[in-house]
Write a protein that holds these residues in place. Structure first.
Motif, PDB file in Angstrom:
ATOM      1  N   SER A   1      71.606  34.728  53.679  1.00 17.56           N
ATOM      2  CA  SER A   1      71.161  33.839  54.756  1.00 17.56           C
ATOM      3  C   SER A   1      69.637  33.717  54.765  1.00 17.56           C
ATOM      4  N   ALA A   2      68.931  34.822  54.475  1.00 20.45           N
ATOM      5  CA  ALA A   2      67.469  34.761  54.423  1.00 20.45           C
ATOM      6  C   ALA A   2      67.003  33.873  53.272  1.00 20.45           C
ATOM      7  N   THR A   3      67.702  33.943  52.139  1.00 18.61           N
ATOM      8  CA  THR A   3      67.368  33.096  50.994  1.00 18.61           C
ATOM      9  C   THR A   3      67.500  31.630  51.353  1.00 18.61           C
ATOM     10  N   GLU A   4      68.597  31.287  52.016  1.00 20.24           N
ATOM     11  CA  GLU A   4      68.810  29.883  52.369  1.00 20.24           C
ATOM     12  C   GLU A   4      67.944  29.432  53.536  1.00 20.24           C
ATOM     13  N   ARG A   5      67.622  30.362  54.446  1.00 17.27           N
ATOM     14  CA  ARG A   5      66.676  29.999  55.509  1.00 17.27           C
ATOM     15  C   ARG A   5      65.317  29.661  54.895  1.00 17.27           C
ATOM     16  N   ALA A   6      64.883  30.459  53.922  1.00 18.53           N
ATOM     17  CA  ALA A   6      63.605  30.196  53.261  1.00 18.53           C
ATOM     18  C   ALA A   6      63.618  28.844  52.553  1.00 18.53           C
ATOM     19  N   ALA A   7      64.744  28.513  51.918  1.00 15.21           N
ATOM     20  CA  ALA A   7      64.856  27.210  51.250  1.00 15.21           C
ATOM     21  C   ALA A   7      64.792  26.072  52.258  1.00 15.21           C
ATOM     22  N   LEU A   8      65.464  26.257  53.389  1.00 17.60           N
ATOM     23  CA  LEU A   8      65.464  25.229  54.435  1.00 17.60           C
ATOM     24  C   LEU A   8      64.067  25.041  55.014  1.00 17.60           C
ATOM     25  N   VAL A   9      63.386  26.128  55.317  1.00 10.57           N
ATOM     26  CA  VAL A   9      62.036  26.048  55.874  1.00 10.57           C
ATOM     27  C   VAL A   9      61.087  25.385  54.873  1.00 10.57           C
TER      28      VAL A   9
ATOM     29  N   VAL B   1      62.139  28.185  63.402  1.00  3.04           N
ATOM     30  CA  VAL B   1      63.248  28.263  62.453  1.00  3.04           C
ATOM     31  C   VAL B   1      63.001  29.391  61.458  1.00  3.04           C
ATOM     32  N   ALA B   2      61.775  29.486  60.972  1.00  3.69           N
ATOM     33  CA  ALA B   2      61.440  30.496  59.966  1.00  3.69           C
ATOM     34  C   ALA B   2      61.571  31.914  60.508  1.00  3.69           C
ATOM     35  N   SER B   3      61.266  32.098  61.788  1.00  9.80           N
ATOM     36  CA  SER B   3      61.282  33.448  62.359  1.00  9.80           C
ATOM     37  C   SER B   3      62.692  33.952  62.626  1.00  9.80           C
ATOM     38  N   GLY B   4      63.674  33.055  62.611  1.00  6.70           N
ATOM     39  CA  GLY B   4      65.052  33.492  62.781  1.00  6.70           C
ATOM     40  C   GLY B   4      65.441  33.655  64.233  1.00  6.70           C
ATOM     41  N   PRO B   5      66.690  34.015  64.482  1.00  6.39           N
ATOM     42  CA  PRO B   5      67.177  34.131  65.854  1.00  6.39           C
ATOM     43  C   PRO B   5      66.587  35.337  66.570  1.00  6.39           C
ATOM     44  N   PRO B   6      66.463  35.270  67.896  1.00  9.43           N
ATOM     45  CA  PRO B   6      66.017  36.450  68.653  1.00  9.43           C
ATOM     46  C   PRO B   6      66.972  37.614  68.445  1.00  9.43           C
ATOM     47  N   ARG B   7      66.502  38.813  68.709  1.00  7.52           N
ATOM     48  CA  ARG B   7      67.276  40.024  68.431  1.00  7.52           C
ATOM     49  C   ARG B   7      68.624  40.034  69.146  1.00  7.52           C
ATOM     50  N   LEU B   8      68.704  39.473  70.357  1.00 12.61           N
ATOM     51  CA  LEU B   8      69.939  39.512  71.128  1.00 12.61           C
ATOM     52  C   LEU B   8      70.837  38.287  70.895  1.00 12.61           C
ATOM     53  N   SER B   9      70.420  37.401  70.021  1.00 13.22           N
ATOM     54  CA  SER B   9      71.247  36.234  69.722  1.00 13.22           C
ATOM     55  C   SER B   9      72.464  36.641  68.900  1.00 13.22           C
TER      56      SER B   9
ATOM     57  N   ALA C   1      77.956  35.247  57.362  1.00 15.74           N
ATOM     58  CA  ALA C   1      79.134  34.386  57.327  1.00 15.74           C
ATOM     59  C   ALA C   1      78.848  32.969  57.787  1.00 15.74           C
ATOM     60  N   VAL C   2      77.951  32.819  58.751  1.00 16.67           N
ATOM     61  CA  VAL C   2      77.729  31.504  59.364  1.00 16.67           C
ATOM     62  C   VAL C   2      76.395  30.890  58.961  1.00 16.67           C
ATOM     63  N   ASN C   3      75.322  31.688  59.016  1.00 17.61           N
ATOM     64  CA  ASN C   3      73.997  31.115  58.783  1.00 17.61           C
ATOM     65  C   ASN C   3      73.760  30.698  57.338  1.00 17.61           C
ATOM     66  N   THR C   4      74.337  31.408  56.384  1.00 16.12           N
ATOM     67  CA  THR C   4      74.114  31.029  54.990  1.00 16.12           C
ATOM     68  C   THR C   4      74.555  29.591  54.752  1.00 16.12           C
TER      69      THR C   4
ATOM     70  N   ALA D   1      69.499  22.326  54.376  1.00 10.22           N
ATOM     71  CA  ALA D   1      68.490  22.153  53.327  1.00 10.22           C
ATOM     72  C   ALA D   1      68.861  20.973  52.436  1.00 10.22           C
ATOM     73  N   GLU D   2      70.156  20.855  52.136  1.00 10.24           N
ATOM     74  CA  GLU D   2      70.608  19.725  51.318  1.00 10.24           C
ATOM     75  C   GLU D   2      70.557  18.413  52.091  1.00 10.24           C
ATOM     76  N   ASP D   3      70.695  18.472  53.415  1.00  5.92           N
ATOM     77  CA  ASP D   3      70.536  17.262  54.234  1.00  5.92           C
ATOM     78  C   ASP D   3      69.152  16.665  54.034  1.00  5.92           C
ATOM     79  N   LEU D   4      68.183  17.505  53.790  1.00  5.57           N
ATOM     80  CA  LEU D   4      66.817  17.040  53.528  1.00  5.57           C
ATOM     81  C   LEU D   4      66.630  16.668  52.062  1.00  5.57           C
ATOM     82  N   ARG D   5      67.108  17.503  51.167  1.00  2.00           N
ATOM     83  CA  ARG D   5      66.882  17.308  49.732  1.00  2.00           C
ATOM     84  C   ARG D   5      67.569  16.052  49.204  1.00  2.00           C
ATOM     85  N   ARG D   6      68.737  15.738  49.772  1.00  5.72           N
ATOM     86  CA  ARG D   6      69.538  14.646  49.194  1.00  5.72           C
ATOM     87  C   ARG D   6      69.497  13.353  49.998  1.00  5.72           C
ATOM     88  N   ALA D   7      68.654  13.305  51.000  1.00  2.00           N
ATOM     89  CA  ALA D   7      68.492  12.070  51.770  1.00  2.00           C
ATOM     90  C   ALA D   7      67.523  11.131  51.045  1.00  2.00           C
TER      91      ALA D   7
END
Length: 212
Positions: free
Chosen positions: A4-12, A79-87, A97-100, A107-113
């Protein structure tokens, strides 16, 4: 890094590269709108419910529109900092399971538009495994409205997303896990997926609402 961190970095990286006014594959949304959506999802649980519960969708949209008026750089930093600790999205199991998948798709919504969509990325093995786990777990939910059978096939495995109702055929969607995931999330116009089935069944699947 986790998947998920890898894909968050790609999205950011894509948000920062594109800028606030870049188009996306989300109808009517610019990159700014998409960034605001991501912040709502992780940081405003009261509004995030509107993403899945129509009765509170209006509140969710008002919150998102308000956030979208903030400086774009601030939104991307959130977005880059991620969800708060209690989220709930900060829980390790939920994060993978979900964030990746969420980060990959957006990220692809941006790359392929736009007029010159980017080609598929070469994804790390850990990301591919996480995308497959998420897709396999949600396949039945995503294709629950299909009037035909649906089978998803990737190098990581095969899953029956929908058994064919009586009198209907089956459509097989075959390709890289990221491409099949994009198709499953309604991005079939850009997903590089081999579609196998009768023309009638393929057309029937094309019109299916896959919203969760």
């Amino acid at each position: 890094m986790t998947s998920s961190a890898t894909e968050r970095a790609a999205l950011v990286a894509e948000l920062r590269r594109c800028g606030p006014d870049a188009p996306t594959l989300c109808a009517g949304w610019s990159a700014r709108d998409l960034a605001a959506h991501l912040v709502v999802r992780e940081r405003r649980p009261d509004a995030a419910l509107g993403l899945v519960l129509p009765p509170v969708a209006g509140h969710a949209e008002r919150v998102r529109a308000g956030l979208a008026s903030r400086p774009f750089a601030d939104l991307v930093d959130l977005v880059a900092s991620g969800p708060p600790r209690l989220s709930p999205f900060a829980l390790p199991g939920v994060d993978r399971a979900v964030n990746t998948g969420e980060h990959f798709v957006h990220a692809e919504d941006l790359r392929r538009a736009g007029d010159e969509p980017a080609p598929p990325r070469d994804l790390p093995a850990e990301v591919r495994r996480a995308l497959w786990a998420g897709l396999r777990g949600r396949a039945v939910l995503l294709y629950r409205r299909s009037p035909v059978g649906v089978v998803l096939e990737t190098p990581e495995g095969r899953v029956v997303a929908r058994r064919a109702p009586e009198g209907a055929g089956t459509v097989v969607l075959r390709g890289d896990v990221g491409e099949v995931l994009l198709h499953s999330f309604g991005r079939e116009a850009v997903a590089r997926v081999e579609v196998e089935g009768s023309p009638e069944d393929v057309r029937a699947l094309a019109g299916v609402d896959r919203a969760v």
